[in-house]
Scaffold this motif. Structure first.
Motif, mmCIF file in Angstrom:
data_model
loop_
_atom_site.group_PDB
_atom_site.id
_atom_site.type_symbol
_atom_site.label_atom_id
_atom_site.label_comp_id
_atom_site.label_asym_id
_atom_site.label_seq_id
_atom_site.Cartn_x
_atom_site.Cartn_y
_atom_site.Cartn_z
ATOM 1 N N THR A 155 3.642 -9.051 -28.660
ATOM 2 C CA THR A 155 3.058 -9.118 -27.381
ATOM 3 C C THR A 155 3.622 -9.969 -26.436
ATOM 4 O OG1 THR A 155 1.040 -9.128 -28.944
ATOM 5 C CG2 THR A 155 0.814 -9.848 -26.647
ATOM 6 N N MET A 156 4.238 -11.239 -26.703
ATOM 7 C CA MET A 156 4.814 -11.858 -25.577
ATOM 8 C C MET A 156 5.971 -11.212 -25.055
ATOM 9 S SD MET A 156 4.485 -14.683 -24.363
ATOM 10 C CE MET A 156 3.699 -16.311 -25.012
ATOM 11 N N ASP A 215 6.469 -6.505 -19.019
ATOM 12 C CA ASP A 215 5.537 -5.865 -17.864
ATOM 13 C C ASP A 215 5.536 -6.803 -16.717
ATOM 14 O OD1 ASP A 215 3.093 -4.460 -17.121
ATOM 15 O OD2 ASP A 215 2.167 -6.568 -17.439
ATOM 16 N N LEU A 216 6.074 -7.940 -16.722
ATOM 17 C CA LEU A 216 6.151 -8.743 -15.542
ATOM 18 C C LEU A 216 7.630 -8.215 -14.918
ATOM 19 C CD1 LEU A 216 5.305 -12.452 -16.838
ATOM 20 C CD2 LEU A 216 4.043 -11.193 -15.329
ATOM 21 N N ASP A 222 -5.081 -7.125 -20.507
ATOM 22 C CA ASP A 222 -5.041 -6.468 -21.815
ATOM 23 C C ASP A 222 -4.124 -7.016 -22.816
ATOM 24 O OD1 ASP A 222 -7.113 -4.912 -21.398
ATOM 25 O OD2 ASP A 222 -5.754 -3.276 -20.337
ATOM 26 N N LEU A 223 -2.995 -7.544 -22.380
ATOM 27 C CA LEU A 223 -1.900 -8.143 -23.273
ATOM 28 C C LEU A 223 -2.350 -10.137 -23.461
ATOM 29 C CD1 LEU A 223 1.384 -6.696 -21.816
ATOM 30 C CD2 LEU A 223 0.195 -6.285 -23.832
ATOM 31 N N VAL A 224 -2.723 -10.383 -22.338
ATOM 32 C CA VAL A 224 -2.907 -12.016 -22.560
ATOM 33 C C VAL A 224 -4.197 -12.150 -23.427
ATOM 34 C CG1 VAL A 224 -3.961 -13.788 -21.020
ATOM 35 C CG2 VAL A 224 -1.768 -12.383 -20.097
ATOM 36 N N GLU A 270 -0.743 -16.504 -11.603
ATOM 37 C CA GLU A 270 -2.402 -15.870 -11.963
ATOM 38 C C GLU A 270 -2.594 -15.319 -13.348
ATOM 39 O OE1 GLU A 270 -3.415 -13.140 -8.974
ATOM 40 O OE2 GLU A 270 -2.870 -14.461 -7.395
ATOM 41 N N VAL A 271 -3.112 -16.171 -14.202
ATOM 42 C CA VAL A 271 -3.011 -16.009 -15.576
ATOM 43 C C VAL A 271 -4.529 -15.609 -15.998
ATOM 44 C CG1 VAL A 271 -2.099 -16.630 -17.990
ATOM 45 C CG2 VAL A 271 -0.897 -17.094 -15.791
#
Ligand code: EPU
Length: 429
Positions: free
Chosen positions: A52-53, A59-60, A87-89, A110-111
């Motif tokens: 996931t990480m 994605d970034l 969706d990932l975070v 922005e998290v």
């Protein structure tokens, strides 16, 4: 959804190689975005949280190349986004380390408010207090934590509670702040030291990691680096406790025994024999186990992550044991299912009383979170009869090849799809 079918009453026997640390890997990966240059990370555990990480980084805009099962090459030069996807975070708590690392790289982040194991309230006030001290403004809008800073400036920050997450987030942000930051009352876990070593290899100047006070002189520029993640002391501890709980004999290999002293001491206290070599530990649980008290504390105390498997061990010791959970308010998610398997446990606030030595019996149970899931699996290996453990995706988040490793130690475990398993016949269809 998948579940484990476990036939119990097995004493684990043999050797098991310990993987890289989950909690180090999930800190080192977001830290990589401080540089634009190539970063090579090895000994990453192949678990869902690491995947996931890596997906968040990709994605970034970070270029990723997998180098086999446990290594990855990252080039963060093309990173353009400052907002990891919800969706990932939501899948993992450590995604909030992008607050610190993106703030360091861009002065903005922005998290989404993170997910992770449900262990009771998990506030992030210490993270936000630290960012504010470095000059960042924060607000919560539409479920996002928004951080901005024209310039991060070093400061003295005293944490009210010892927090791994807040220590890591502030190390990341302060590494890029102008001037000196002093972090006091910080976490001392080996994963903090591992992250400091990685950041220093990238050009940061961090001293004191592993003690109560960390001093950071901010750097203007970060270079590429190569880093090998430390062994997972929680995975190692899980197998050590499982060895004794099942009355088996197991050697954990590729470990740093210094990181496991609290577990070694507790195992000796309950009567297990523990042999310590430079990179391996043997646990012999073919003994009469004695009851004991177990209190969790930040490192170097007994880790809260091993409290659930530690409690399972105490169900095997004849007599009354007392567990006190001092780190999280509600970390007794495994108790109801252990009782379903016949354990005699009474919880009063942060304390659990265990009347052990009465044996466990297999039952259908559900993994409520990562470490509680591991605890239930150990309980099922000890128990008489067959157990079904559902929601094992929690366990896959944090243990690499868990069932393969347990099977190599003699456990009888089958992974089946929910709809494929016929409970009446005990067969996968
Ligand atoms: N806390 C606050 N305010 C904050 C931050 C923390 O009050 O701003 C409190 C928490 O509520 C808790 C205590 O401080 O009572 C310690 O929390 P910490 O911040 O240290 O926990 P974390 O960073 O969220 C990490 C691990 C957990 C592990 C805990 C405690 C990672 C990714 N997670 O979480 O690991 O249980 O430290 O050791 O490193 C796991 O691996 O299964 C797991 C849950």
């Amino acid at each position: 959804m998948e579940k484990f079918i476990i036939t119990g009453k097995t004493a684990l026997q043999g050797k098991v190689r310990i993987s890289g640390s989950k909690n180090s890997a999930v800190a080192v990966l977001p830290a990589a975005v401080l540089t634009e240059d190539l970063v090579f990370l090895e000994n990453l555990p192949d678990i869902t949280d690491v995947r996931t990480m890596i997906a968040i980084l990709e994605d970034l805009g970070v270029k990723i190349r997998r180098r086999g099962r446990n290594a990855v090459e990252l080039t963060p030069g093309g990173l353009s986004k400052i907002a990891p996807s919800y969706d990932l975070v939501k899948k993992m708590r450590a995604s909030y380390y992008f607050m610190g690392s993106l703030l360091a790289r861009f002065g903005r982040a922005e998290v989404p408010i993170p997910g992770g194991c449900d262990l009771g309230p998990r506030p992030i006030d210490q993270h936000l207090k630290g960012f504010a001290a470095l000059g960042a403004k924060s607000s919560i809008e539409h479920g996002m934590i928004k951080l901005t800073a024209d310039k991060l400036i070093g400061a003295r920050i005293y944490f009210d509670v010892v927090s791994i997450g807040a220590t890591i987030n502030l190390m990341l942000a302060a590494a890029a702040a102008e001037g000196r930051t002093v972090l006091e009352n910080v976490a001392k876990e080996p994963e903090i030291v591992d992250l400091a070593n990685f950041l220093n290899a990238m050009g940061a100047s961090i001293r004191g990691a592993g003690t109560d006070v960390i001093r950071i002189d901010g750097a203007g520029k970060f270079t590429g680096a190569r880093h090998t993640v430390i062994p997972d002391r929680i995975e190692a501890g899980t197998f050590m406790l499982a060895a004794a709980a099942t009355r088996g004999r197991v050697v954990v290999e590729d470990v740093i025994p210094k990181h496991l002293e609290a577990i070694t001491a507790k195992l000796r206290e309950v009567g297990a024999k523990v042999e310590v070599e430079p990179e391996m530990i043997e646990v012999d649980g073919e003994v009469n186990l004695k009851p004991s008290d177990l209190k969790t504390f930040p490192y170097p105390g007994f880790p809260t992550d091993l409290q659930p498997p530690g409690m399972v061990l105490l169900t095997a010791a004849k007599g009354l044991s007392v567990v006190t959970e001092n780190v999280f308010d509600g970390r007794y998610n495994h108790v109801d299912d252990l009782k379903r398997m016949g354990a005699q446990i009474k919880v009063e606030g942060r304390t659990a009383l265990i009347e052990g030595g009465n044996g466990l019996s297999g039952a259908p149970v559900s993994a409520p979170d990562l470490r509680s899931g591991a605890a239930l699996i150990i309980a099922a290996i000890m128990a008489d009869g067959i157990s079904e453990i559902s929601s094992i995706d929690h366990v896959d988040r944090g243990y690499e090849k868990f069932e393969e490793k347990l099977i190599s130690l003699g456990a009888s475990i089958k992974r089946v799809n929910d709809h494929e398993y016929d409970r009446a016949s005990g067969e996968a269809e």
